[in-house]
Design a protein around this motif. Structure first.
Motif, PDB file in Angstrom:
ATOM      1  N   LEU A 147       0.718  -1.266   0.028  1.00  0.00           N
ATOM      2  CA  LEU A 147      -0.078   0.007  -0.092  1.00  0.00           C
ATOM      3  C   LEU A 147       0.807   1.421   0.007  1.00  0.00           C
ATOM      4  N   LEU A 148       2.282   1.244   0.726  1.00  0.00           N
ATOM      5  CA  LEU A 148       2.862   2.373   1.075  1.00  0.00           C
ATOM      6  C   LEU A 148       3.572   2.527  -0.303  1.00  0.00           C
ATOM      7  N   GLN A 149       4.012   1.572  -0.874  1.00  0.00           N
ATOM      8  CA  GLN A 149       4.442   1.706  -2.515  1.00  0.00           C
ATOM      9  C   GLN A 149       3.757   2.194  -3.394  1.00  0.00           C
ATOM     10  N   THR A 150       2.588   1.916  -3.500  1.00  0.00           N
ATOM     11  CA  THR A 150       1.531   2.097  -4.526  1.00  0.00           C
ATOM     12  C   THR A 150       0.779   3.497  -4.195  1.00  0.00           C
ATOM     13  N   HIS A 151       0.478   3.868  -2.837  1.00  0.00           N
ATOM     14  CA  HIS A 151      -0.279   4.807  -2.699  1.00  0.00           C
ATOM     15  C   HIS A 151       0.258   5.877  -1.934  1.00  0.00           C
ATOM     16  N   GLY A 152       1.493   5.599  -1.160  1.00  0.00           N
ATOM     17  CA  GLY A 152       2.157   6.579  -0.464  1.00  0.00           C
ATOM     18  C   GLY A 152       2.583   7.920  -1.407  1.00  0.00           C
ATOM     19  N   GLY A 153       2.619   8.953  -0.825  1.00  0.00           N
ATOM     20  CA  GLY A 153       3.134  10.137  -1.923  1.00  0.00           C
ATOM     21  C   GLY A 153       2.720  11.625  -1.130  1.00  0.00           C
ATOM     22  N   LEU A 187       5.464   3.787   8.007  1.00  0.00           N
ATOM     23  CA  LEU A 187       6.836   2.967   8.067  1.00  0.00           C
ATOM     24  C   LEU A 187       7.028   2.301   9.663  1.00  0.00           C
ATOM     25  N   GLN A 188       6.900   3.188  10.622  1.00  0.00           N
ATOM     26  CA  GLN A 188       6.893   2.644  11.774  1.00  0.00           C
ATOM     27  C   GLN A 188       6.062   1.350  12.371  1.00  0.00           C
ATOM     28  N   GLN A 189       4.755   1.372  11.833  1.00  0.00           N
ATOM     29  CA  GLN A 189       3.979   0.501  12.030  1.00  0.00           C
ATOM     30  C   GLN A 189       4.288  -0.788  11.195  1.00  0.00           C
ATOM     31  N   ILE A 190       4.707  -0.839  10.145  1.00  0.00           N
ATOM     32  CA  ILE A 190       5.211  -1.813   9.332  1.00  0.00           C
ATOM     33  C   ILE A 190       6.533  -2.428  10.031  1.00  0.00           C
ATOM     34  N   TYR A 191       7.392  -1.872  10.817  1.00  0.00           N
ATOM     35  CA  TYR A 191       8.432  -2.192  11.578  1.00  0.00           C
ATOM     36  C   TYR A 191       7.849  -2.992  12.856  1.00  0.00           C
ATOM     37  N   SER A 192       6.951  -2.451  13.287  1.00  0.00           N
ATOM     38  CA  SER A 192       6.581  -2.837  14.748  1.00  0.00           C
ATOM     39  C   SER A 192       5.668  -3.947  14.260  1.00  0.00           C
ATOM     40  N   ASP A 193       4.945  -4.305  13.380  1.00  0.00           N
ATOM     41  CA  ASP A 193       4.494  -5.677  13.142  1.00  0.00           C
ATOM     42  C   ASP A 193       5.595  -6.758  12.598  1.00  0.00           C
ATOM     43  N   LEU A 194       6.591  -6.389  11.917  1.00  0.00           N
ATOM     44  CA  LEU A 194       7.592  -7.147  11.593  1.00  0.00           C
ATOM     45  C   LEU A 194       8.520  -7.528  12.926  1.00  0.00           C
ATOM     46  N   GLN A 195       8.653  -6.775  13.660  1.00  0.00           N
ATOM     47  CA  GLN A 195       9.142  -7.150  14.946  1.00  0.00           C
ATOM     48  C   GLN A 195       8.528  -8.140  15.593  1.00  0.00           C
ATOM     49  N   LYS A 196       7.108  -8.037  15.977  1.00  0.00           N
ATOM     50  CA  LYS A 196       5.946  -8.886  16.457  1.00  0.00           C
ATOM     51  C   LYS A 196       6.322 -10.307  15.832  1.00  0.00           C
ATOM     52  N   ALA A 197       6.338 -10.299  14.448  1.00  0.00           N
ATOM     53  CA  ALA A 197       6.168 -11.504  13.753  1.00  0.00           C
ATOM     54  C   ALA A 197       7.655 -12.237  14.218  1.00  0.00           C
ATOM     55  N   GLU A 198       8.741 -11.585  14.403  1.00  0.00           N
ATOM     56  CA  GLU A 198      10.036 -12.055  14.313  1.00  0.00           C
ATOM     57  C   GLU A 198       9.957 -12.795  15.677  1.00  0.00           C
ATOM     58  N   GLU A 199       9.296 -12.264  16.722  1.00  0.00           N
ATOM     59  CA  GLU A 199       8.997 -12.961  17.993  1.00  0.00           C
ATOM     60  C   GLU A 199       8.434 -14.162  17.989  1.00  0.00           C
TER      61      GLU A 199
END
Length: 588
Positions: A147-153, A187-199
């Motif tokens: 979504l960010l890649q396609t619609h961020g701007g 961006l920070q929300q994506i990083y947060s989700d990825l951190q939770k996934a790694e746990e």
């Protein structure tokens, strides 16, 4: 109103045979969400819906909207983008509906997963719950990235916005009129989700052979080796893992560091380099590169990938499924019974250097205009079918000249090439489309390749530390590019003097890295997004080659129509009309 999980019955044809049929409602096979608590397959269906919606589950060929390719398919949506027929109401690249729908399913899953009886054993239920919770967070991060890649701007105020951040399952009573968060907040929300996934996730889904390998957090639950492998073992190889989330983080960080979204913050480049470098380091550094990674689609690699296994090049892929020939039917030239859909451009062909490593227009290249495809980077003939090249099970010579005696020639029929070239990459040459003996083969569609991560590191490391700087790693941008070019067969006999020349200049190295990315990832759906994040020119005409009597003439095949505001994609116009808090990107 009760929330619904799955509609298992599909509306059937209405008949008017009796009053009872007309006025008595039929019993519908609709399950309450609570049913999922005791029926884990239904609950898992919400998670699997996310996997089914991953945008890279199939090839997009949006290269047609760039200077790398055109198509002879006049109905192509990407052709419409290339020629200016792109609006907020008609956006072939749109991810708003697909990715937000996926996030809705994942949020629904996360709202119930703690209540589901995943197994008869409470300890095994805990592991299943952890694993699928990790998968859901990883997938949600991935869809937010798309979504960010396609619609961020940028909006009319000049602020760079991201997307609405939705972390709860939405019901009919929810407030859908949510504003877009800033790009940085997204961006920070994506990083947060990825951190939770790694746990929650293992590095890879593989069976362990010793109980001592069971993670500490599960050892207190008296988990057996069989129990652990049942949940985190090799049967789930195609699911999202910790290693995959680390690679997704590298992709996200590269986007955030790029000129379109970053106004000179060097720390962003360093962050992207560190994220990509971690993935590479765990794969053996620059020397761990898969020797056959550039040919991942050929039989030598594909035949190894059974039972969910991957080569060292493939981080994550779609299940290879059954044998097929549809890709070849679309892209083989006409004499091989194909439709020749994707036609590489002269622009792309010229980007391949000589085998000695020099760009073709460099003084020391040795390029021969009368024999333009000889002594070139071997990737050229691996990826592009040039005039005189061979293809198919019988190594048929393909004549793309203007005066070709076959329909493979330039603009001969509607399925002929428009540029003088056909696509060769991704295609299995051992597929036979002859109607008398059609035979298909297995194909691999990667969601993530190590080569993408190598190139992400090279790009970010060059910006952060220069061509030969290594940060905390044992490899530099130069080391990575050297390994990639050596694998390709470029500069292997002369020490690659061109690379040695540019390694002393950050700007020249940047251009070389971008060109290597263009070559290595061509036809895989990267070029359009790369040009956008680099703020590069989209208006270069797509060129081809007209060959007649051994004379090569460059021709303009298709003019590109892009306005400056198209640097960022639009929010769907229908969404802007519905929700007053939703800001559109500037110009749309």
């Amino acid at each position: 109103m009760k929330k619904l999980l799955f509609i298992l019955g599909v509306t059937s044809t209405i008949t008017f045979t009796s009053c009872e049929d007309m006025f008595t409602p039929a019993i519908e096979n609709i399950l309450d969400i609570e049913t999922a608590y005791e029926r884990p397959l239904y609950a898992q269906g919400l998670l699997l819906n996310g996997y089914n919606r991953v945008p890279t589950n199939s090839w997009s060929f949006n290269d047609v909207a760039t200077d790398d390719a055109v198509t002879n398919d006049r109905a192509s949506n990407f052709l419409k983008i290339a020629t200016g027929q792109w609006t907020a109401m008609n956006n072939p690249l749109e991810q708003w509906r697909n990715s937000r729908s996926a996030i809705q399913y994942l949020n629904n899953f996360l709202s119930i997963n703690d209540k589901v009886a995943w197994a008869s054993s409470p300890a095994v239920t805990t592991m299943f719950n952890d694993r699928m919770k990790g998968e859901a967070h990883g997938l949600r991060a991935l869809f937010m990235y798309h979504l960010l890649q396609t619609h961020g701007g940028k909006t009319s105020s000049g602020e760079i916005l991201g997307i609405p951040i939705v972390l709860e399952h939405e019901t009919l009573d929810s407030d859908f009129n949510k504003p877009r968060a800033t790009f940085e907040e997204s961006l920070q929300q994506i990083y947060s989700d990825l951190q939770k996934a790694e746990e929650y996730l293992p590095l890879d889904f593989e069976d362990i052979t010793n109980a001592s390998q069971i993670p500490t957090k599960y050892q207190s639950l008296n988990i057996t080796l069989t129990d652990y492998n049942r949940v985190f073992g090799e049967h789930f190889r195609l699911r999202i893992s910790k290693r995959i989330t680390q690679a997704i983080r590298a992709k996200v960080a590269l986007l955030a560091a790029s000129p379109a979204f970053n106004s000179g913050n060097a720390a962003k480049w360093e962050e992207a380099a560190n994220f990509a470098g971690l993935v590479i380091q765990q794969k053996g550094g620059a020397t761990g590169i898969d020797a056959q990674g550039a040919l991942f689609y050929q039989s030598g690699s594909v035949n190894q990938m059974t039972e969910g296994k991957n080569t060292s090049e493939i981080l994550w892929r779609v299940d290879r499924g059954d044998v097929s020939s549809s890709l070849e039917a679309d892209h083989f030239p006409p004499t091989l019974f194909g439709r020749g859909r994707i036609n590489p451009t002269q622009n792309l062909v010229e980007a391949f250097p000589m085998s000695n490593g020099y760009p073709i227009h460099a003084e020391n290249s040795g390029f021969n205009t009368n024999n333009p495809y000889e002594n070139r980077d071997p990737r050229l003939k691996n990826y592009i079918l040039v005039n005189g090249g061979t293809a198919g099970v019988n190594n048929t010579a393909i004549n793309t000249a203007l005066n070709s005696p076959t329909n493979d020639g330039l603009n001969k029929v509607e399925t002929s090439t428009r540029t003088g070239f056909y696509m060769r990459k991704l295609l299995r040459q051992d597929v036979n489309l002859n109607p008398s003996s059609v035979s298909g083969q297995y194909h691999i569609t990667p969601r993530l390749r190590m080569t993408e991560i190598y190139l992400a590191y090279a790009e970010a490391a060059n910006e952060a530390w220069g061509p030969t700087g290594r940060g905390s790693f044992t490899f530099s941008a130069y080391d990575i590019i050297k390994a990639i070019r050596m694998r390709a067969g470029v500069g292997t006999t002369n020490g690659d003097p061109y690379l040695e020349q540019v390694k002393n200049d950050k700007d020249q190295m940047r251009q070389l890295i971008r060109n290597e990315r263009r070559l290595e990832l061509c036809f895989e759906g990267f070029r359009f997004w790369d040009l956008r994040r680099w703020n590069e020119n989209f208006t270069l005409p797509a060129q081809g080659i007209s060959i007649e009597n051994n004379t090569h003439n460059i021709i303009t095949v298709e003019n590109r129509v892009f306005e400056p505001y198209m640097q960022y994609g639009p929010i769907p116009y229908s969404e802007i009309l519905k929700y007053s808090n939703l800001q559109q990107n500037n110009g749309w």
